[in-house]
Design a protein around this motif. Structure first.
Motif, PDB file in Angstrom:
ATOM      1  N   UNK A   1       0.853  -1.038   0.075  1.00 55.83           N
ATOM      2  CA  UNK A   1      -0.073  -0.075  -0.147  1.00 55.83           C
ATOM      3  C   UNK A   1       0.798   1.305   0.005  1.00 55.83           C
ATOM      4  N   UNK A   2       1.946   1.319   0.875  1.00 51.82           N
ATOM      5  CA  UNK A   2       2.527   2.273   0.912  1.00 51.82           C
ATOM      6  C   UNK A   2       3.428   2.732  -0.657  1.00 51.82           C
TER       7      UNK A   2
ATOM      8  N   UNK B   1       4.036  12.627  10.454  1.00 51.69           N
ATOM      9  CA  UNK B   1       4.990  11.610  10.973  1.00 51.69           C
ATOM     10  C   UNK B   1       4.583  10.320  11.287  1.00 51.69           C
ATOM     11  N   UNK B   2       3.867   9.730  10.045  1.00 53.87           N
ATOM     12  CA  UNK B   2       3.407   8.384  10.084  1.00 53.87           C
ATOM     13  C   UNK B   2       3.903   7.714   8.796  1.00 53.87           C
TER      14      UNK B   2
ATOM     15  N   UNK C   1       2.332  10.751   0.205  1.00 57.13           N
ATOM     16  CA  UNK C   1       3.602  10.752   0.934  1.00 57.13           C
ATOM     17  C   UNK C   1       3.931  12.005   1.466  1.00 57.13           C
ATOM     18  N   UNK C   2       3.247  13.032   1.017  1.00 53.77           N
ATOM     19  CA  UNK C   2       3.728  14.203   1.969  1.00 53.77           C
ATOM     20  C   UNK C   2       2.950  14.360   3.063  1.00 53.77           C
ATOM     21  N   UNK C   3       1.530  14.064   3.111  1.00 49.95           N
ATOM     22  CA  UNK C   3       0.678  14.022   4.069  1.00 49.95           C
ATOM     23  C   UNK C   3       1.326  13.089   5.212  1.00 49.95           C
TER      24      UNK C   3
ATOM     25  N   UNK D   1      -3.681   5.408   7.229  1.00 52.96           N
ATOM     26  CA  UNK D   1      -4.415   4.920   8.257  1.00 52.96           C
ATOM     27  C   UNK D   1      -3.733   4.854   9.645  1.00 52.96           C
ATOM     28  N   UNK D   2      -2.573   5.293   9.831  1.00 50.38           N
ATOM     29  CA  UNK D   2      -1.906   5.324  11.216  1.00 50.38           C
ATOM     30  C   UNK D   2      -2.371   6.678  11.964  1.00 50.38           C
ATOM     31  N   UNK D   3      -3.034   7.639  11.229  1.00 48.35           N
ATOM     32  CA  UNK D   3      -3.614   8.553  11.990  1.00 48.35           C
ATOM     33  C   UNK D   3      -4.774   8.376  12.825  1.00 48.35           C
ATOM     34  N   UNK D   4      -5.640   7.167  12.490  1.00 52.96           N
ATOM     35  CA  UNK D   4      -6.754   6.590  13.072  1.00 52.96           C
ATOM     36  C   UNK D   4      -6.329   5.810  14.262  1.00 52.96           C
TER      37      UNK D   4
END
Length: 212
Positions: free
Chosen positions: A107-108, A123-124, A116-118, A128-131
């Motif tokens: 996925x990455x 810093x993830x 990628x910029x987001x 989905x790491x922000x959830x």
């Protein structure tokens, strides 16, 4: 969030099946590790390979073919049949080998420059790491409501209420703030006049029966 046992799909063997025992054995095979890998990865040495660490991987050519050829699933059989017992994306075997080619790394690798910029700004590694992550939730003791076949009477009532809800909510949001209370009160009144309380009780009784 892990949703518990999901039973939205079902399988049936018709009375005209010439060999129902063989059909059951086929389904049983799909539930095995070998069957799961064959269904999602394909044939070793043709659709995927195994590296020195015993991990499955696809070549860049195969990945490109899978994403660009609309008949890839039909021609290879990979992921082409839905409704069968399968492991989902992210599931791994006892050796940590993923059951499907859709992995965190894959996925990455597909992220565009904006994504990628987001990730960098937050810093993830993945969006989905922000959830909240799965381990932050308790496993519910029941299946999600959509996994159940709800009675027709409830479905019909909900359809009527939805026809009231959508235009009513749009009106609340898009019109002047001064009109909000009046629009909201009308929405609720229309709801109540079309069986809101009755439908809520029917849904409550239905769920109580399922999770008791």
């Amino acid at each position: 969030m892990y949703q518990g046992l999901q039973v939205g799909y079902g399988l049936a063997i018709t009375k005209d099946c010439e060999d129902p025992v063989r059909a059951i054995k086929f389904l049983d095979y799909l539930c095995s590790d070998e069957g799961a890998v064959l269904y999602k990865w394909g044939v070793e040495g043709e659709n995927y390979f195994v590296d020195e660490n015993g991990m499955r991987y696809r070549t860049e050519e195969e990945i490109a073919k899978a994403s660009s050829d609309p008949d890839y699933g039909k021609n290879t059989g990979i992921g082409n049949y839905t409704g069968f017992p399968i492991y989902g994306d992210g599931a791994v075997d006892e050796n940590g080998n993923p059951y499907t080619p859709v992995t965190r790394e894959s996925v990455i690798a597909e992220y565009n420059e904006e994504q990628k910029a987001a990730c960098e700004a937050w810093n993830v590694e993945m969006l989905t790491d922000i959830f909240p992550q799965p381990d932050e939730f308790e496993t519910p003791p029941y299946s999600p409501l959509w996994a159940y076949a709800t009675p027709q009477e409830i479905t019909s009532n909900v359809e009527i209420l939805n026809e009231i809800a959508w235009p009513g909510l749009v009106k609340c949001v898009t019109e002047s703030v001064d009109n909000f209370d009046a629009n909201w009160d009308k929405l609720i009144a229309d709801y109540e006049a079309n069986g809101l309380e009755e439908t809520e009780q029917m849904m409550t009784d239905f769920l109580a029966e399922k999770i008791s």
